[in-house]
Design a protein around this motif. Structure first.
Motif, PDB file in Angstrom:
ATOM      1  N   HIS A   1       0.861  -1.196   0.000  1.00 41.38           N
ATOM      2  CA  HIS A   1       0.000   0.000   0.000  1.00 41.38           C
ATOM      3  C   HIS A   1       0.892   1.241   0.000  1.00 41.38           C
ATOM      4  CE1 HIS A   1      -2.924   2.975   1.298  1.00 41.38           C
ATOM      5  NE2 HIS A   1      -3.883   2.087   1.034  1.00 41.38           N
TER       6      HIS A   1
ATOM      7  N   GLY B   1      -4.952  -3.278   7.667  1.00 38.66           N
ATOM      8  CA  GLY B   1      -4.246  -3.653   6.451  1.00 38.66           C
ATOM      9  C   GLY B   1      -4.225  -5.164   6.350  1.00 38.66           C
TER      10      GLY B   1
ATOM     11  N   ARG C   1      -1.226  -7.332  -4.703  1.00 37.89           N
ATOM     12  CA  ARG C   1      -1.992  -6.072  -4.632  1.00 37.89           C
ATOM     13  C   ARG C   1      -3.402  -6.301  -5.166  1.00 37.89           C
ATOM     14  NH1 ARG C   1       0.889  -0.961  -7.107  1.00 37.89           N
ATOM     15  NH2 ARG C   1       0.529  -2.203  -8.964  1.00 37.89           N
TER      16      ARG C   1
ATOM     17  N   CYS D   1      -3.884  -7.176  -0.835  1.00 38.15           N
ATOM     18  CA  CYS D   1      -2.853  -7.152   0.222  1.00 38.15           C
ATOM     19  C   CYS D   1      -2.166  -5.782   0.282  1.00 38.15           C
ATOM     20  CB  CYS D   1      -1.809  -8.238  -0.025  1.00 38.15           C
ATOM     21  SG  CYS D   1      -2.531  -9.892  -0.028  1.00 38.15           S
ATOM     22  N   ASP D   2      -1.850  -5.371   1.508  1.00 37.61           N
ATOM     23  CA  ASP D   2      -1.194  -4.083   1.751  1.00 37.61           C
ATOM     24  C   ASP D   2       0.259  -4.242   2.175  1.00 37.61           C
ATOM     25  OD1 ASP D   2      -3.665  -2.516   1.479  1.00 37.61           O
ATOM     26  OD2 ASP D   2      -4.256  -3.595   3.291  1.00 37.61           O
TER      27      ASP D   2
END
Ligand code: HPA
Length: 253
Positions: free
Chosen positions: A91, A156, A176, A180-181
């Protein structure tokens, strides 16, 4: 009576501020933990510390005996566990050097001993893992961050990959796309085994690099270590500010 169990990740050989009064070698039904468990205090409160990768470091993520580690921490009195995890940031807000308290995970690991349910006569264990991190401990960790004056990102999704190699750029694009972060290698099966053992467990992620293909810095250990040392000092300050006394005692399985 509460006792904080801390699992140290890459770059955390000793927890800053932790005062050790001894070390206990614990035999477990699953074999040997990564190292002896350090017994002592953090900010005057009971705490125990275990280095996940061994002391000195010898265990890559897929060789860690997660079951033995959690069993040993519980055996040494830990009532709550905070796991420190070095991760890559996916992120844009998860910049290198920052601290994130994930609220979800996706497990991409394989071939690891991932449960204490051995079948046979023992009761079936189907844990509720909808929310993999224990809510009241997570809340207290975030409050500790405020008290310590550290900026913790709340929430997250942590991707847990097999390692020990880092990901390809395409794999990170896929992570991503999966939502997922963050990406690390040691968050599972640790979180699930803690739940199976009835130990409230949360992760405090230290972002030490931008995930593969997303940053300008080389993905080398020396580059990661710069962020690691800053983030681990900040993480230790957060842990020192944790106050477990208001939290419910866990139900031991
Ligand atoms: N990927 C997986 N694990 C990690 C990373 C990463 O980029 N950085 C630190 N641990």
């Amino acid at each position: 009576m509460t006792c904080l169990g801390v699992i140290g990740g890459t770059g955390i050989g000793q927890l800053s501020g932790f005062v050790a009064e001894g070390q206990r070698q614990v035999e477990t039904p699953y074999g040997a933990p990564s190292s002896g468990v350090d017994l002592g205090w953090l900010n005057g409160r009971d705490a125990v510390f275990l280095q996940r990768h061994g002391q000195p470091r010898s265990l890559p993520p897929h060789r860690i005996n997660y079951r033995a580690n959690l069993w040993a921490l519980r055996e040494c009195g830990a009532t709550h566990v905070v796991a420190l995890n070095a991760v890559g940031g996916i992120h844009p807000d998860a910049a290198p050097g920052s601290l994130v308290v994930p609220d979800q995970l996706i497990d991409y690991t394989w071939g690891r001993e991932h449960t204490v349910d051995e079948g046979g006569d023992s009761p079936l264990i189907h844990i509720d893992f909808t929310w993999p991190y224990e809510a009241s401990l997570r809340d207290e960790l975030l409050r500790a961050g405020d008290r310590a004056g550290e900026n913790l990102r709340d929430g997250g999704v942590l991707a847990v990959t097999q390692g020990p190699r880092l990901e390809t750029a395409a794999e990170v694009r896929r992570l991503r796309g999966d939502g997922c972060d963050l990406v690390g290698m040691t968050g599972m099966p640790e979180a699930a085994i803690a739940r199976e053992l009835g130990l409230p467990y949360v992760s405090l992620c230290m972002v030490v690099n931008a995930a593969a293909g997303l940053g300008d810095e080389p993905l080398t250990l020396p580059a990661m270590k710069v962020h690691m040392s800053r983030a681990s000092e900040a993480a230790a300050r957060v842990l020192a500010a944790l106050d477990l006394t208001a939290l419910a005692a866990p139900q031991r399985r």
